[in-house]
Write a protein that holds these residues in place. Structure first.
Motif, PDB file in Angstrom:
ATOM      1  N   SER A  33      -3.178  -0.574  -8.804  1.00  0.00           N
ATOM      2  CA  SER A  33      -4.161  -1.378  -8.310  1.00  0.00           C
ATOM      3  C   SER A  33      -3.757  -2.938  -8.741  1.00  0.00           C
ATOM      4  O   SER A  33      -4.016  -3.799  -7.788  1.00  0.00           O
ATOM      5  CB  SER A  33      -5.611  -0.997  -8.786  1.00  0.00           C
ATOM      6  OG  SER A  33      -5.636  -1.264 -10.145  1.00  0.00           O
ATOM      7  N   LYS A  48      -3.405   4.122  -5.078  1.00  0.00           N
ATOM      8  CA  LYS A  48      -4.156   2.740  -5.145  1.00  0.00           C
ATOM      9  C   LYS A  48      -4.751   2.560  -6.541  1.00  0.00           C
ATOM     10  O   LYS A  48      -4.552   1.289  -7.287  1.00  0.00           O
ATOM     11  CB  LYS A  48      -5.408   2.775  -3.996  1.00  0.00           C
ATOM     12  CG  LYS A  48      -6.169   1.465  -4.151  1.00  0.00           C
ATOM     13  CD  LYS A  48      -7.608   1.706  -3.330  1.00  0.00           C
ATOM     14  CE  LYS A  48      -8.033   0.143  -3.467  1.00  0.00           C
ATOM     15  NZ  LYS A  48      -9.265   0.278  -2.567  1.00  0.00           N
ATOM     16  N   GLU A  86      -1.969   1.684   0.139  1.00  0.00           N
ATOM     17  CA  GLU A  86      -3.283   1.602  -0.551  1.00  0.00           C
ATOM     18  C   GLU A  86      -4.315   2.494  -0.226  1.00  0.00           C
ATOM     19  O   GLU A  86      -5.339   2.917  -0.829  1.00  0.00           O
ATOM     20  CB  GLU A  86      -3.988   0.250  -0.498  1.00  0.00           C
ATOM     21  CG  GLU A  86      -3.661  -0.934  -1.560  1.00  0.00           C
ATOM     22  CD  GLU A  86      -4.562  -1.942  -1.268  1.00  0.00           C
ATOM     23  OE1 GLU A  86      -5.224  -2.408  -2.165  1.00  0.00           O
ATOM     24  OE2 GLU A  86      -3.985  -2.860  -0.490  1.00  0.00           O
TER      25      GLU A  86
END
Lengths: 264, 264, 264, 264
Positions: free
Chosen positions: A52, A48, A42
């Motif tokens: 997500s 990320k 992340e």
């Protein structure tokens, strides 16, 4: 065996006997490793933003598992810490270091629901839960030995840390008065000077802050040489503790002398 | 018990018995910590200019307390260091290391009244008085043990320091002749070169000065590797001393053999 | 006692008995310290140009003294190293490490008279002659102990150095192939890469050369962590040797058991 | 003695007896040193371009020798590792660590003939074959002792490495969240942050990455101080192992007590 006892045997960390318990512990350790991997991944902004949603789902999944596990441990606390009252057992459990780590591992996800502070980085403390790994394998004795050595010598090591701290404060202050005159940007106050002192005494020496006056370099040299002593002292203390442990064990193994009934 | 004896029991550092004495010692330690905190805070120019009056008042207050305490210790020196004459007792006290530290802790405030030199940074030496803290708690034995270990091995450690110094001087000189040719700004003379030698041997390596010639890098590498030995040597010496202390204690605990009357 | 024997008693390093001998040794040590001080001061170009004549005169004076002393030692070599022939004694003396140091201490001044090479910086080796200081004081035993420890463990320490060297070569080569692609100025060849390897393994880390690729940083991290082992290994070896020395001495002090005639 | 047995006696590493075997081993060691020297020299682009043909010929020559030697060892594997079937002996040999190193030493030269990947830098692993040098000289016992010490303590050292790794991951994550805000170029993700953590914990401190926020410097200081412990712990473990080895040997040397028949 009651249902509650069965649950305790499943979730307890020390019970090495049953196969389901071992499987459960390995599953938790595996989940912890996955969590840490997720936290690391992340941190890459591109990963990320792309995944997500996946990260979010995995986080919810993990926290649900960890929460259930935590609640089951609270539920069976009276097996682990027998006490007169149930409250007493739960209290002892909640205040144990490992239970606090377990709580810190799930709390950061719930907190934003209540207060608007992002403490998600505390999630990395989940890694501490991996100590559970030591409890279910052959490294258990080594970890216990190292912990005992530190415990036996905590007083000697404490004095070493205290003396080190005094040394750091005095060196920082002297350096602030000496180098602060010519490098006010590097040594603006004693706290900033302390940063230099730690980097020097531990012999890290990043090179962002260093003395340029003759007197400053002289003191810096003394501190660096004392840094050698700072390594030598705890090493000597720990060495002696390890040797003492080995000798103690050997003495305990020795048989008695048949003529005088004493240890040989 | 005379009034003088009562005062001695109050201000003495070793008397662990009475409650007032403990309270007095804790108060002094607390005042030392406040003083150090004040010195650190004063180093922030903004804090200093805003609270300059408060710092001044606190300084006067502290020095008055420390001065009274010092005078009371001089007054009761004959209890601490019994001698034929009162002068002898006071002389022994005044020349003891701890009394010199006590004096250094108050002198910097009085000096500017006599000579116009700012030695206020010496005030940080007040921190050394915090050793008093060790005398009134459970760390006392650890500090004593560490001090004994250093004392037992002072000759071995002294030789190590001496050999290190010889090594540093030779390395500095060689480096001045080798690197001084191509980096005259970094190695302008042997004293500057010595700064490099200390930073390398202690493995601090700030990165402000380093060799760029092949020969210079070769010598630097040798010095850095010898730095490993510099850590290994005192560590080995201190380790052996700590182990010897533990074994000595254990031997003293062992009972006698009933058949031959000797230690088992 | 012949004149020659008297001279030997004067210039010998081990004879602690007579007052003239002690005075002579202290004078030589004093002269060595002055020489080293002169070498350090000469490195300051301003001091050198101002007092060049004084330095020259002092150098001539020192070398004359050291030369006379050296010749007297050659003359009396048959007392120090008794041999069948005088040539044999002198040969043994000339090839002894301390005599070689003594020769190196005076040779640099004579050499320019013969060949036009400036080896004056070798003069710093005069500092090694200061070991003579150890021979005439209480540190003698400590130096002997440390020398014995290194001698006892020379094989173990040799293997450590050898393994370290292998490690450095492999790390340098890998780093040259990895980082040399992206930082050809920092890692132009394996020898340059070796400089990085030494600075990393010894944890000096000047910061002039460091990896910037992911793989390079990974290998650098492994090398740095192995550097911890590099400290731990010789320290463990030396610690065990120091402890063994202490225990051996203690065992030798123990009396015999009266019943079985064996050591207790 | 069959021809095959004669060949085994020639190429085996442990057979110290015969003169041809010693000569063969010394020849191989010599060839390894020449190979490493060639690899180092080849890294200088000027040398490489001038003598490219000579390097090529020498490489072919070396690989032919190493290949023949490797095949002879495979051929005589049933002497080294006696097994029911010849396949079993060869399998045991091929999977032994030293045989894998031997294979890695020759494979990089053959690989480009099959696949177009340049793995020539693996050739440096030939240096590992120099361990053969230890087998034929007096350092054999020292290497065995060091290997045994690491083996005895592999569990304790393993725990130390594991705890170190946990510490590094936690420190990296914290630092990424703290410093990543103000130095996004230095701490872009946790892997980059890990590089800082390793450089700090091992006290290398290159100075390419360091914290600039107060909190970051605080954590950095803690990590650097824990780095001291990281040195102290394995050193203590290894020290105790070395001492235990010495004591065990000494105990084994001690004679039996004539009165009770037990070890004294």
């Amino acid at each position: 065996m009651t249902f509650k006892h069965k649950i305790f045997n499943l979730v307890d960390e020390n019970n090495k006997g049953s196969l389901p318990n071992r499987a459960f512990n390995i599953f938790i350790v595996f989940l912890i490793i996955l969590n840490v991997t997720a936290i690391v991944l992340e941190s890459f902004s591109r990963i990320k933003s792309t995944y997500s949603q996946e990260f979010y789902i995995f986080e919810i999944f993990s926290v649900v598992i960890f929460t259930i596990e935590y609640l089951l441990r609270v539920y069976t606390a009276d097996f682990k810490y027998p006490s007169k009252t149930k409250i007493g057992s739960i209290g002892t459990f909640l205040s144990s270091p490992l239970a606090i780590i377990d709580l810190l591992a799930i709390l950061p996800t719930y907190l934003p629901l209540i207060i608007p502070i992002d403490l998600r980085f505390i999630r990395i403390l989940r890694l501490l839960r991996i100590t559970r790994l030591f409890k279910i394998n052959r490294y258990s004795n080594s970890l216990k030995l190292i912990a005992e050595v530190f415990k036996d010598k905590r007083s000697d090591l404490g004095v070493t840390i205290f003396v080190t701290f005094i040394l750091l404060v005095i060196a920082s202050t002297l350096m602030y008065y000496i180098e602060g005159q010519v490098q006010p940007d590097k040594f603006p106050n004693i706290i900033a000077s302390f940063w230099w002192a730690v980097a020097t005494l531990t012999t890290v020496g990043y090179g962002d802050v260093y003395p340029i006056t003759g007197l400053g370099q002289f003191i810096s040299g003394i501190i660096a040489l004392l840094g050698i002593g700072l390594v030598a002292l705890p090493t000597g203390i720990l060495s002696s503790a390890f040797i003492d442990k080995i000798n103690s064990k050997r003495r305990a193994d020795v048989e008695k002398c048949p003529t005088c009934g004493r240890d040989l």
